[in-house]
Write a protein that holds these residues in place. Structure first.
Motif, PDB file in Angstrom:
ATOM      1  N   MET A  92     -19.882 -56.904 -11.283  1.00 11.00           N
ATOM      2  CA  MET A  92     -18.692 -56.749 -11.555  1.00 11.00           C
ATOM      3  C   MET A  92     -17.851 -58.455 -11.749  1.00 11.00           C
ATOM      4  SD  MET A  92     -14.871 -55.430 -10.343  1.00 11.00           S
ATOM      5  CE  MET A  92     -15.979 -54.200  -9.516  1.00 11.00           C
ATOM      6  N   THR A  93     -18.516 -58.765 -13.279  1.00 10.18           N
ATOM      7  CA  THR A  93     -17.839 -60.189 -12.949  1.00 10.18           C
ATOM      8  C   THR A  93     -15.333 -60.548 -13.832  1.00 10.18           C
ATOM      9  OG1 THR A  93     -17.402 -60.002 -15.725  1.00 10.18           O
ATOM     10  CG2 THR A  93     -19.277 -60.476 -14.782  1.00 10.18           C
ATOM     11  N   LEU A  94     -15.175 -61.342 -13.618  1.00 12.14           N
ATOM     12  CA  LEU A  94     -13.699 -60.699 -13.884  1.00 12.14           C
ATOM     13  C   LEU A  94     -13.030 -61.039 -15.455  1.00 12.14           C
ATOM     14  CD1 LEU A  94     -12.987 -64.980 -11.452  1.00 12.14           C
ATOM     15  CD2 LEU A  94     -11.837 -62.287 -11.431  1.00 12.14           C
ATOM     16  N   ALA A  95     -14.075 -61.047 -16.245  1.00 10.00           N
ATOM     17  CA  ALA A  95     -13.964 -60.548 -17.248  1.00 10.00           C
ATOM     18  C   ALA A  95     -14.088 -58.738 -17.286  1.00 10.00           C
ATOM     19  CB  ALA A  95     -15.400 -61.231 -18.275  1.00 10.00           C
ATOM     20  N   ASP A  96     -15.250 -58.547 -16.422  1.00 11.53           N
ATOM     21  CA  ASP A  96     -15.283 -56.719 -16.408  1.00 11.53           C
ATOM     22  C   ASP A  96     -13.545 -55.715 -15.985  1.00 11.53           C
ATOM     23  OD1 ASP A  96     -17.427 -57.122 -17.048  1.00 11.53           O
ATOM     24  OD2 ASP A  96     -18.196 -56.795 -15.506  1.00 11.53           O
ATOM     25  N   LEU A  97     -12.830 -56.903 -14.991  1.00  2.00           N
ATOM     26  CA  LEU A  97     -12.031 -56.378 -14.702  1.00  2.00           C
ATOM     27  C   LEU A  97     -10.280 -56.780 -16.133  1.00  2.00           C
ATOM     28  CD1 LEU A  97     -11.239 -58.187 -10.747  1.00  2.00           C
ATOM     29  CD2 LEU A  97     -11.879 -55.613 -11.890  1.00  2.00           C
ATOM     30  N   PHE A  98     -10.741 -57.963 -16.300  1.00  2.00           N
ATOM     31  CA  PHE A  98      -9.673 -58.058 -17.930  1.00  2.00           C
ATOM     32  C   PHE A  98      -9.885 -57.312 -18.126  1.00  2.00           C
ATOM     33  CE2 PHE A  98      -9.260 -62.594 -15.694  1.00  2.00           C
ATOM     34  CZ  PHE A  98      -7.718 -62.425 -15.782  1.00  2.00           C
ATOM     35  N   HIS A  99     -10.460 -56.139 -19.064  1.00  2.00           N
ATOM     36  CA  HIS A  99     -10.786 -55.455 -20.538  1.00  2.00           C
ATOM     37  C   HIS A  99     -11.157 -53.952 -19.516  1.00  2.00           C
ATOM     38  CE1 HIS A  99     -13.646 -58.170 -22.481  1.00  2.00           C
ATOM     39  NE2 HIS A  99     -12.553 -58.761 -22.711  1.00  2.00           N
ATOM     40  N   TRP A 100     -10.249 -54.415 -18.770  1.00  2.00           N
ATOM     41  CA  TRP A 100     -10.772 -52.487 -17.623  1.00  2.00           C
ATOM     42  C   TRP A 100     -11.556 -52.108 -18.138  1.00  2.00           C
ATOM     43  CZ3 TRP A 100      -5.402 -53.538 -20.950  1.00  2.00           C
ATOM     44  CH2 TRP A 100      -4.760 -54.594 -21.095  1.00  2.00           C
ATOM     45  N   ALA A 101     -12.804 -52.891 -17.917  1.00  2.00           N
ATOM     46  CA  ALA A 101     -13.944 -52.000 -17.611  1.00  2.00           C
ATOM     47  C   ALA A 101     -14.568 -52.416 -16.000  1.00  2.00           C
ATOM     48  CB  ALA A 101     -14.049 -52.560 -18.711  1.00  2.00           C
ATOM     49  N   SER A 102     -13.573 -52.289 -15.158  1.00  2.00           N
ATOM     50  CA  SER A 102     -14.503 -51.889 -13.888  1.00  2.00           C
ATOM     51  C   SER A 102     -15.648 -51.455 -13.278  1.00  2.00           C
ATOM     52  CB  SER A 102     -13.593 -52.623 -13.259  1.00  2.00           C
ATOM     53  OG  SER A 102     -12.937 -51.178 -12.477  1.00  2.00           O
ATOM     54  N   ARG A 125     -11.726 -48.613 -18.968  1.00  2.00           N
ATOM     55  CA  ARG A 125     -11.171 -46.841 -18.435  1.00  2.00           C
ATOM     56  C   ARG A 125      -9.849 -48.131 -18.018  1.00  2.00           C
ATOM     57  NH1 ARG A 125     -13.361 -42.327 -13.963  1.00  2.00           N
ATOM     58  NH2 ARG A 125     -13.946 -41.307 -16.373  1.00  2.00           N
ATOM     59  N   TYR A 126      -8.225 -47.146 -18.367  1.00  2.27           N
ATOM     60  CA  TYR A 126      -7.079 -48.257 -18.523  1.00  2.27           C
ATOM     61  C   TYR A 126      -7.264 -47.856 -16.862  1.00  2.27           C
ATOM     62  CZ  TYR A 126      -2.929 -50.346 -18.309  1.00  2.27           C
ATOM     63  OH  TYR A 126      -1.197 -50.535 -18.215  1.00  2.27           O
ATOM     64  N   SER A 127      -6.465 -49.397 -16.410  1.00  2.00           N
ATOM     65  CA  SER A 127      -6.601 -49.465 -14.507  1.00  2.00           C
ATOM     66  C   SER A 127      -5.562 -50.413 -14.094  1.00  2.00           C
ATOM     67  CB  SER A 127      -7.756 -49.162 -14.027  1.00  2.00           C
ATOM     68  OG  SER A 127      -8.121 -49.454 -12.493  1.00  2.00           O
ATOM     69  N   SER A 128      -4.460 -49.660 -13.111  1.00  2.00           N
ATOM     70  CA  SER A 128      -3.856 -50.591 -12.654  1.00  2.00           C
ATOM     71  C   SER A 128      -4.343 -50.766 -11.562  1.00  2.00           C
ATOM     72  CB  SER A 128      -2.398 -49.750 -11.925  1.00  2.00           C
ATOM     73  OG  SER A 128      -1.753 -49.272 -13.542  1.00  2.00           O
ATOM     74  N   GLY A 129      -5.179 -50.440 -10.986  1.00  6.24           N
ATOM     75  CA  GLY A 129      -5.996 -50.911 -10.047  1.00  6.24           C
ATOM     76  C   GLY A 129      -6.781 -52.227 -10.458  1.00  6.24           C
ATOM     77  N   HIS A 167      -6.522 -58.065 -21.359  1.00  7.08           N
ATOM     78  CA  HIS A 167      -5.029 -57.177 -20.861  1.00  7.08           C
ATOM     79  C   HIS A 167      -4.080 -58.086 -21.972  1.00  7.08           C
ATOM     80  CE1 HIS A 167      -6.488 -55.854 -16.500  1.00  7.08           C
ATOM     81  NE2 HIS A 167      -5.116 -57.257 -16.081  1.00  7.08           N
ATOM     82  N   TRP A 168      -4.464 -57.827 -22.998  1.00  5.37           N
ATOM     83  CA  TRP A 168      -3.158 -57.857 -24.181  1.00  5.37           C
ATOM     84  C   TRP A 168      -4.047 -56.759 -24.388  1.00  5.37           C
ATOM     85  CZ3 TRP A 168       1.377 -60.327 -25.071  1.00  5.37           C
ATOM     86  CH2 TRP A 168       1.599 -60.965 -23.730  1.00  5.37           C
ATOM     87  N   TRP A 169      -3.545 -55.830 -25.390  1.00  8.58           N
ATOM     88  CA  TRP A 169      -3.156 -54.674 -26.192  1.00  8.58           C
ATOM     89  C   TRP A 169      -3.358 -55.680 -28.002  1.00  8.58           C
ATOM     90  CZ3 TRP A 169      -4.874 -50.732 -24.297  1.00  8.58           C
ATOM     91  CH2 TRP A 169      -4.670 -50.306 -23.039  1.00  8.58           C
ATOM     92  N   LEU A 170      -4.196 -54.796 -28.639  1.00 11.84           N
ATOM     93  CA  LEU A 170      -4.257 -55.760 -30.009  1.00 11.84           C
ATOM     94  C   LEU A 170      -4.136 -54.254 -31.156  1.00 11.84           C
ATOM     95  CD1 LEU A 170      -7.761 -57.564 -29.183  1.00 11.84           C
ATOM     96  CD2 LEU A 170      -4.987 -58.258 -28.706  1.00 11.84           C
ATOM     97  N   ASN A 171      -3.893 -55.226 -32.568  1.00  9.58           N
ATOM     98  CA  ASN A 171      -3.650 -54.315 -33.384  1.00  9.58           C
ATOM     99  C   ASN A 171      -5.736 -54.161 -34.563  1.00  9.58           C
ATOM    100  OD1 ASN A 171      -2.884 -52.510 -35.143  1.00  9.58           O
ATOM    101  ND2 ASN A 171      -1.839 -54.047 -36.601  1.00  9.58           N
ATOM    102  N   ARG A 172      -6.200 -54.347 -33.710  1.00 12.92           N
ATOM    103  CA  ARG A 172      -7.629 -54.361 -34.461  1.00 12.92           C
ATOM    104  C   ARG A 172      -8.261 -54.168 -33.452  1.00 12.92           C
ATOM    105  NH1 ARG A 172     -10.683 -58.728 -34.052  1.00 12.92           N
ATOM    106  NH2 ARG A 172      -9.569 -60.639 -32.936  1.00 12.92           N
ATOM    107  N   ALA A 173      -9.653 -54.072 -33.903  1.00 13.63           N
ATOM    108  CA  ALA A 173     -11.207 -53.498 -32.714  1.00 13.63           C
ATOM    109  C   ALA A 173     -12.022 -54.347 -33.818  1.00 13.63           C
ATOM    110  CB  ALA A 173     -10.872 -52.095 -32.782  1.00 13.63           C
TER     111      ALA A 173
END
Length: 364
Positions: free
Chosen positions: A127-137, A184-188, A292-298
């Motif tokens: 698990m990387t810091l980037a994974d946590l920022f993507h809510w992808a732990s 998976r969106y996670s406040s954790g 850790h921000w929300w976007l209008n594009r994918a």
């Protein structure tokens, strides 16, 4: 006057006309637009308020910054210009912005193992810091609120068995996926980042770091950020700012990390915040996750969650209708605080009306 001096004067006037406005103790202001578009925006955002049943759209604050100037501001429901409002999950994007300053100090890299900075994650070495920022732990987290409190990881973390050490509670969850492969969106995940920051900046700096790194340089004087009993910031949920102060963070992001003459946050960090997570799939959430921000594009160009807003729109979003929208192409920052309990508020609807009301004031 000679032609040479006239040319110099015209050049100086032109430079001054395009000079950037920045807030000092107060925001510079510009006349508020009027007319049918503003009326339509207010009919949506400030419909008759039902505080007895808490039904419908219940806006507490709406503030618009255009080109660094305050062009619209209105409050309701007891909120005022000096009210430090609970931001809920806007706190997550604030945490990412604080991290951006530490990134500029070269204190970490996104691909660093998260366990380097939070040892309870040692069992998840990939698990990387980037994974946590993507809510992808990959942790099996249930982000359910009022509608399913008994199965909710976040309710347990904030209010019951996990509240004394929220990061430890999050780290104790089982995995459902290898890190980095599934959103998976996670406040954790956010509170794991808040705990990792303690070791990234050092315990001696940690308690003051959001202030010294971000709030004070932006002129934010009255922010509150709660910690859990272990002394870790509740990075998921518990930052409080006035609408005017939150707009300062929005202007920083709109201008790619610059504040006045200082590059407070590196541009490549802002680019990471605004880069869509590659493994996000349509329908997983109401907007596309970035860093850790929300976007209008994918990554898939067909995914456009807010079709009436420009594709470069990005946002910090929170429970019960909190929103900080940043629209670089229109040079707009919009803060919306609310107390919406029934899910009737729609981001696209407000953005559509705000674009109609304010984008017309944008000069090339």
């Amino acid at each position: 006057m000679s032609k040479g001096w006239l040319l110099i004067l015209l050049l100086l006037l032109n430079l001054n006309a395009h000079a950037e406005d920045w807030p000092g103790e107060q925001w510079p202001t510009a006349p508020m637009p009027t007319g049918p578009a503003i009326e339509a925006l207010e009919r949506y955002a400030f419909a008759p308020r039902d505080d007895a049943t808490r039904q419908g759209i219940r806006t507490d604050a709406l503030l618009v910054i255009h080109d660094g100037r305050l062009v619209y501001e209105r409050y309701a429901g007891g909120t005022r210009a000096d009210t430090a409002h609970l931001t809920w999950s806007i706190s997550k994007s604030l945490l990412a912005t604080v991290y951006g300053v530490a990134y500029g100090e070269k204190l970490f890299a996104l691909e660093d193992p998260a366990a380097n900075y939070y040892p309870p994650l040692n069992r998840l070495a990939r698990m990387t810091l980037a994974d946590l920022f993507h809510w992808a732990s990959g942790l099996d987290w249930q982000e359910d609120y009022e509608y399913a409190p008994l199965n909710s990881s976040v309710v347990a973390m904030l209010y019951t068995r996990g509240r004394h050490d929220m990061a430890a509670f999050a780290a104790g969850h089982d995995s459902f996926s290898p890190p980095g492969l599934a959103f998976r969106y996670s406040s954790g995940d956010s509170n794991l980042l808040a705990a990792a920051l303690k070791n990234i900046v050092g315990p001696a700096r940690y308690a003051d770091y959001p202030w010294t790194a971000l709030f004070e340089p932006l002129g934010i004087r009255h922010a509150t950020w709660e910690t859990d009993p272990s002394g870790t910031f509740v990075g998921s949920s518990y930052a409080y700012l006035t609408a005017r102060d939150l707009a300062r963070v929005g202007l920083l992001m709109q201008r790619e990390g610059r504040w006045g003459g200082r590059q407070l946050i590196p541009k490549d960090w802002i680019a990471f915040n605004r880069e869509p997570f590659a493994h996000f799939q349509a329908g997983q959430d109401e907007a596309v996750p970035g860093g850790h921000w929300w976007l209008n594009r994918a990554v898939d160009p067909a995914i456009h969650p807010w079709p009436d807003a420009p594709p470069d729109t990005f946002a910090a979003l929170g429970h019960w209708g909190q929103a900080l929208y940043v629209i670089p192409s229109a040079r707009l920052v919009i803060v919306r605080y609310g107390d919406d309990r029934d899910g009737s508020y729609r981001h696209n609807e407000l953005l559509k009306r705000a674009m109609a009301a304010f984008a017309g004031t944008v000069q090339p």
